[in-house]
Write a protein that holds these residues in place. Sequence first.
Motif, PDB file in Angstrom:
ATOM      1  N   ALA A 158       8.468 -22.664  30.506  1.00 11.27           N
ATOM      2  CA  ALA A 158       8.152 -22.477  29.084  1.00 11.27           C
ATOM      3  C   ALA A 158       9.394 -22.443  28.183  1.00 11.27           C
ATOM      4  O   ALA A 158       9.376 -23.043  27.100  1.00 11.27           O
ATOM      5  N   PRO A 173       4.888 -17.562  38.415  1.00  5.13           N
ATOM      6  CA  PRO A 173       6.190 -17.419  37.749  1.00  5.13           C
ATOM      7  C   PRO A 173       6.987 -18.725  37.710  1.00  5.13           C
ATOM      8  O   PRO A 173       7.749 -18.952  36.779  1.00  5.13           O
ATOM      9  N   VAL A 180      11.856 -15.496  35.681  1.00  9.91           N
ATOM     10  CA  VAL A 180      11.316 -15.853  34.366  1.00  9.91           C
ATOM     11  C   VAL A 180      12.209 -15.259  33.279  1.00  9.91           C
ATOM     12  O   VAL A 180      12.554 -15.933  32.308  1.00  9.91           O
ATOM     13  N   ASP A 236       8.543 -10.199  31.256  1.00  6.06           N
ATOM     14  CA  ASP A 236       7.908 -10.660  32.490  1.00  6.06           C
ATOM     15  C   ASP A 236       8.368  -9.823  33.682  1.00  6.06           C
ATOM     16  O   ASP A 236       9.549  -9.470  33.778  1.00  6.06           O
ATOM     17  N   LEU A 277       5.892 -15.668  22.254  1.00  2.30           N
ATOM     18  CA  LEU A 277       5.917 -16.110  23.653  1.00  2.30           C
ATOM     19  C   LEU A 277       7.276 -15.808  24.290  1.00  2.30           C
ATOM     20  O   LEU A 277       7.345 -15.451  25.465  1.00  2.30           O
ATOM     21  N   LEU A 296       7.874 -13.467  27.654  1.00  4.76           N
ATOM     22  CA  LEU A 296       8.667 -13.861  28.821  1.00  4.76           C
ATOM     23  C   LEU A 296       9.806 -12.878  29.100  1.00  4.76           C
ATOM     24  O   LEU A 296      10.169 -12.651  30.247  1.00  4.76           O
ATOM     25  N   ARG A 345       5.859 -20.304  34.604  1.00 11.31           N
ATOM     26  CA  ARG A 345       6.332 -19.585  33.410  1.00 11.31           C
ATOM     27  C   ARG A 345       7.803 -19.874  33.146  1.00 11.31           C
ATOM     28  O   ARG A 345       8.238 -19.882  31.992  1.00 11.31           O
ATOM     29  N   GLN A 346       8.573 -20.141  34.194  1.00  6.62           N
ATOM     30  CA  GLN A 346      10.000 -20.447  34.027  1.00  6.62           C
ATOM     31  C   GLN A 346      10.221 -21.720  33.211  1.00  6.62           C
ATOM     32  O   GLN A 346      11.299 -21.910  32.647  1.00  6.62           O
ATOM     33  N   LEU A 362       2.222 -22.832  29.567  1.00  8.15           N
ATOM     34  CA  LEU A 362       2.835 -22.347  30.800  1.00  8.15           C
ATOM     35  C   LEU A 362       3.406 -20.937  30.652  1.00  8.15           C
ATOM     36  O   LEU A 362       3.582 -20.235  31.642  1.00  8.15           O
ATOM     37  N   ALA A 363       3.679 -20.492  29.447  1.00 13.65           N
ATOM     38  CA  ALA A 363       4.230 -19.150  29.219  1.00 13.65           C
ATOM     39  C   ALA A 363       3.313 -18.061  29.747  1.00 13.65           C
ATOM     40  O   ALA A 363       3.773 -16.964  30.058  1.00 13.65           O
ATOM     41  N   THR A 364       2.020 -18.358  29.879  1.00 16.23           N
ATOM     42  CA  THR A 364       1.067 -17.354  30.363  1.00 16.23           C
ATOM     43  C   THR A 364       0.451 -17.746  31.713  1.00 16.23           C
ATOM     44  O   THR A 364      -0.531 -17.140  32.138  1.00 16.23           O
ATOM     45  N   ASP A 365       1.035 -18.712  32.373  1.00 19.69           N
ATOM     46  CA  ASP A 365       0.528 -19.146  33.683  1.00 19.69           C
ATOM     47  C   ASP A 365       0.692 -18.023  34.703  1.00 19.69           C
ATOM     48  O   ASP A 365       1.674 -17.275  34.659  1.00 19.69           O
TER      49      ASP A 365
END
Length: 101
Positions: free
Chosen positions: A29, A23, A51, A46, A39, A43, A26-27, A17-20
């Motif tokens: 992760a 946002p 994030v 970001d 990672l 973030l 990503r929140q 999810l860190a690279t989804d």
Amino acid sequence: MASGGRHPLPTDALRRLATDPDPRMRQLAPRDPDLPVELVRLLVADPDSTVRQAVATHPRLPVRELTQLLADPSEWVATAAAGNLNLPPEHLQQLLTLAGL
């Protein structure tokens, strides 16, 4: 399995999810307490402030990135970073001085 609220997700899912592109995903992760530093750094950089706010209190946040988030243009991000338990004492003292305490 990582904990992080009512809906725990497996560690590998949180890391993906860190690279989804979304946002809101990503929140999630930073719920992985062992999120790899690379990672965490991703973030921190970001473009979405929500994030950055989510990662601001992460226990693996390197000091350089923590300092960067303390100066974030978003007050919400900077405030979250100020609450990071790994904040070096000299930065905490500076924040207290700026607050007039």
